[in-house]
Design a protein around this motif. Structure first.
Motif, PDB file in Angstrom:
ATOM      1  N   ARG A 356       0.837  -1.198   0.000  1.00  0.00           N
ATOM      2  CA  ARG A 356       0.000   0.000   0.000  1.00  0.00           C
ATOM      3  C   ARG A 356       0.871   1.247   0.000  1.00  0.00           C
ATOM      4  NH1 ARG A 356      -5.155   0.578   1.672  1.00  0.00           N
ATOM      5  NH2 ARG A 356      -5.099  -1.540   2.557  1.00  0.00           N
ATOM      6  N   ILE A 357       0.420   2.294  -0.674  1.00  0.00           N
ATOM      7  CA  ILE A 357       1.030   3.611  -0.516  1.00  0.00           C
ATOM      8  C   ILE A 357      -0.031   4.582  -0.011  1.00  0.00           C
ATOM      9  CG2 ILE A 357       2.792   3.311  -2.303  1.00  0.00           C
ATOM     10  CD1 ILE A 357       1.005   5.331  -3.970  1.00  0.00           C
ATOM     11  N   VAL A 358       0.388   5.497   0.858  1.00  0.00           N
ATOM     12  CA  VAL A 358      -0.491   6.546   1.361  1.00  0.00           C
ATOM     13  C   VAL A 358       0.272   7.860   1.282  1.00  0.00           C
ATOM     14  CG1 VAL A 358      -1.810   7.425   3.310  1.00  0.00           C
ATOM     15  CG2 VAL A 358      -1.632   4.948   2.946  1.00  0.00           C
ATOM     16  N   ALA A 359      -0.213   8.772   0.447  1.00  0.00           N
ATOM     17  CA  ALA A 359       0.369  10.111   0.358  1.00  0.00           C
ATOM     18  C   ALA A 359      -0.490  11.031   1.206  1.00  0.00           C
ATOM     19  CB  ALA A 359       0.421  10.589  -1.091  1.00  0.00           C
ATOM     20  N   ASN A 391      -5.246  12.671   1.049  1.00  0.00           N
ATOM     21  CA  ASN A 391      -5.216  11.321   1.626  1.00  0.00           C
ATOM     22  C   ASN A 391      -5.318  10.309   0.490  1.00  0.00           C
ATOM     23  OD1 ASN A 391      -5.149   9.239   3.463  1.00  0.00           O
ATOM     24  ND2 ASN A 391      -7.296   9.413   4.020  1.00  0.00           N
ATOM     25  N   TRP A 392      -4.227  10.157  -0.252  1.00  0.00           N
ATOM     26  CA  TRP A 392      -4.169   9.267  -1.417  1.00  0.00           C
ATOM     27  C   TRP A 392      -3.754   7.885  -0.922  1.00  0.00           C
ATOM     28  CZ3 TRP A 392      -6.016   9.886  -6.070  1.00  0.00           C
ATOM     29  CH2 TRP A 392      -5.535   9.137  -7.139  1.00  0.00           C
ATOM     30  N   ASN A 393      -4.665   6.925  -1.001  1.00  0.00           N
ATOM     31  CA  ASN A 393      -4.466   5.640  -0.344  1.00  0.00           C
ATOM     32  C   ASN A 393      -4.834   4.524  -1.320  1.00  0.00           C
ATOM     33  OD1 ASN A 393      -4.776   3.288   1.267  1.00  0.00           O
ATOM     34  ND2 ASN A 393      -5.185   4.534   3.074  1.00  0.00           N
ATOM     35  N   HIS A 394      -3.823   3.774  -1.775  1.00  0.00           N
ATOM     36  CA  HIS A 394      -4.077   2.713  -2.751  1.00  0.00           C
ATOM     37  C   HIS A 394      -3.239   1.475  -2.429  1.00  0.00           C
ATOM     38  CE1 HIS A 394      -6.554   4.984  -5.645  1.00  0.00           C
ATOM     39  NE2 HIS A 394      -5.879   6.016  -5.181  1.00  0.00           N
ATOM     40  N   LEU A 410       4.744   3.596  -7.864  1.00  0.00           N
ATOM     41  CA  LEU A 410       4.906   4.865  -8.579  1.00  0.00           C
ATOM     42  C   LEU A 410       3.747   5.116  -9.539  1.00  0.00           C
ATOM     43  CD1 LEU A 410       8.744   4.735  -9.274  1.00  0.00           C
ATOM     44  CD2 LEU A 410       7.547   6.257  -7.675  1.00  0.00           C
ATOM     45  N   ARG A 411       3.221   4.058 -10.123  1.00  0.00           N
ATOM     46  CA  ARG A 411       2.077   4.225 -11.028  1.00  0.00           C
ATOM     47  C   ARG A 411       0.891   4.840 -10.281  1.00  0.00           C
ATOM     48  NH1 ARG A 411      -2.434   1.249 -12.693  1.00  0.00           N
ATOM     49  NH2 ARG A 411      -1.986  -0.452 -11.229  1.00  0.00           N
ATOM     50  N   HIS A 412       0.642   4.342  -9.078  1.00  0.00           N
ATOM     51  CA  HIS A 412      -0.445   4.912  -8.279  1.00  0.00           C
ATOM     52  C   HIS A 412      -0.111   6.329  -7.820  1.00  0.00           C
ATOM     53  CE1 HIS A 412      -1.636   0.627  -7.934  1.00  0.00           C
ATOM     54  NE2 HIS A 412      -2.846   1.121  -7.843  1.00  0.00           N
ATOM     55  N   LEU A 413       1.140   6.571  -7.468  1.00  0.00           N
ATOM     56  CA  LEU A 413       1.514   7.885  -6.963  1.00  0.00           C
ATOM     57  C   LEU A 413       1.481   8.946  -8.058  1.00  0.00           C
ATOM     58  CD1 LEU A 413       2.381   9.434  -4.462  1.00  0.00           C
ATOM     59  CD2 LEU A 413       4.752   8.984  -5.092  1.00  0.00           C
ATOM     60  N   TYR A 414       1.965   8.616  -9.252  1.00  0.00           N
ATOM     61  CA  TYR A 414       1.948   9.586 -10.345  1.00  0.00           C
ATOM     62  C   TYR A 414       0.531  10.034 -10.675  1.00  0.00           C
ATOM     63  CZ  TYR A 414       6.805  10.107 -11.799  1.00  0.00           C
ATOM     64  OH  TYR A 414       8.125  10.480 -11.864  1.00  0.00           O
ATOM     65  N   ALA A 415      -0.444   9.142 -10.511  1.00  0.00           N
ATOM     66  CA  ALA A 415      -1.831   9.509 -10.780  1.00  0.00           C
ATOM     67  C   ALA A 415      -2.315  10.599  -9.829  1.00  0.00           C
ATOM     68  CB  ALA A 415      -2.728   8.284 -10.661  1.00  0.00           C
TER      69      ALA A 415
END
Length: 442
Positions: A356-359, A391-394, A410-415
């Motif tokens: 999971r990534i959470v920005a 709160n970008w959470n994927h 990175l694919r999720h974060l770039y979005a």
């Protein structure tokens, strides 16, 4: 004060000490409901019925939890999630538990053995009176996953016939199982019927608490942070040999990095991992930190400032402009996280894992920005894009290949920045290229 578990929260209510619960964050095991005049859920409407069914199914899918009615929760600017901030006890006549049971029975599959409890507010309190209503939702056995709500709902709050949803508790909120995942599960089910008796695992719950621990340990409570998390879908208790020779403490102490401890990775030349609640905590304030929980789950935190993700990008900022992130630093630290976790932690617990990534707080003023291409040499090269969410959470099912998992992160974060992953120059097809990354720093 705050409740740290379901047992402790219920004990406070039983002892008529509801104020001890204030400060408790909503999470994968608790959701607080204030009570409007019509009650916690307005069951005379399709929307109210759907909300009740959705909340119950989401907790069942996430390992069980409590819907606690009679507390007002609010999300503060400095927090990642809503926190119980006020007691709001109410009259029992606002809840007909038979109607609640009927809604759950009609709209949730499979049938859940939900329990209802009332707790009294202290009678000697001159400022409030009444009761608290708690719905205890059990976890589904793995063989029964998933709990489904047998109706969808329109934007106008009306049921959609012949539709269904699969809600999932996601930290302090509810998400829904994506269509691609539903398709995969259906296919897996068909394969299981044709082959051996197979059990579909539940997705790993979003663990909010470790992110809070790292923020505090790093002293970055008011800072935008990029979190990485990896959680086993089927935890098996304590990871053996956590502190033994060659165990995870040694792995964190002597990390196999691409460019040494002074590069952009999770190693530290100054700090050592310390025991923490049966696991490990490596806090290199204020740049980055790692927490390994006792069951092997890992959380990494990297500050989105000039101390780490925005390293050497000050030249690209103008006064109060958005914090510019370094493409190289972002890519290297992402790859290093998965080199560490995929190669050394995932093998400790058999079975599927969820990454999971959470920005967090990336859109808060002045915001964070990311540009396509490599790091620019001049201020206006690269058209930096601002983050679009706080709160970008994927999450995704761990692939176990560091370059592939780094690509997914990175694919999720770039979005988040309205950019396609192909804008990153260190990508090769569906993976981060270690060779391209190292060539940049020769």
């Amino acid at each position: 004060m705050a409740a740290e578990s379901m047992v402790q929260l219920v004990s406070y209510l039983t002892a008529q000490q509801p104020h001890e619960i204030l400060g408790t964050p909503e999470s994968e095991w608790v959701d607080f409901k204030s009570v409007p005049p019509e009650g916690p859920y307005e069951l005379s409407t399709d929307k109210g019925k759907y909300e009740l069914a959705k909340d119950v199914a989401a907790f069942a899918n996430a390992g069980g939890g409590l819907l606690v009615c009679g507390f007002k929760a609010k999300k503060k600017q400095t927090e990642l999630y809503e926190i119980a901030e006020k007691v709001t006890p109410f009259a029992k006549k606002l809840v007909d538990s038979t109607k609640y049971k009927d809604v759950i029975t009609e709209y949730v599959r499979p049938l859940l053995k939900v329990q209802f409890y009332w707790y009294d507010h202290p009678k000697d309190d001159p400022e409030a009176s009444g009761h608290y209503f708690v719905i205890e939702v059990p976890a589904l056995p793995e063989a029964d996953h998933w709990a489904v709500v047998t109706r969808g709902i329109t934007d106008n709050g009306q049921f959609i016939k012949n539709s269904w949803t699969v809600p999932i508790r996601n930290g302090d909120s509810t998400a829904f199982l994506p269509q691609d995942e539903v398709y995969r599960l259906l296919n897996d089910g068909l394969h299981a019927r044709r082959g051996a008796d197979a059990v579909l695992p539940a997705p790993a719950a979003d663990r909010v608490q470790p992110r809070t621990v790292l923020r505090s340990a790093l002293g970055i409570e008011d800072t935008p942070v990029l979190f990485f998390q990896s959680v086993p879908d089927r935890p098996r208790g304590l990871v053996p040999g956590m502190y033994a020779d060659g165990g995870l403490r040694d792995v964190l102490t002597n990390q196999d990095t691409l460019r040494g401890a002074h590069a952009f990775n999770w190693s530290s030349a100054y700090k050592r991992p310390e025991p923490h609640e049966g696991g490990l905590l490596l806090a290199d304030s204020p740049r980055r930190g790692l927490q390994v929980e006792s069951d092997g789950a890992v959380t990494g935190a990297a500050s989105a400032t000039s101390e780490m993700l925005g390293w050497s990008m000050e030249r690209s900022n103008d006064g109060g402009a958005a914090r510019r992130l370094s493409v190289f630093v972002l890519t290297e630290i992402t790859l290093e996280y998965f080199r560490l976790v995929d190669q050394h932690v995932l093998p400790q617990v058999e079975g599927p894992w969820t990454h999971r990534i959470v920005a967090s707080d990336f859109a808060r003023s002045p915001g964070c920005a990311l540009a396509p291409g490599d790091d620019p040499n001049v201020t206006f090269f690269g058209s930096p894009q601002l983050a679009t969410s706080d709160n970008w959470n994927h999450s995704w099912t761990a692939l176990g290949d560091p370059e592939r998992d780094a690509y997914e992160a990175l694919r999720h974060l770039y979005a988040l920045f309205g950019l396609d992953i192909t804008a990153n120059p260190f990508i090769d097809a569906d993976r981060v290229s270690t060779a391209k990354l190292l060539e940049m720093k020769k």
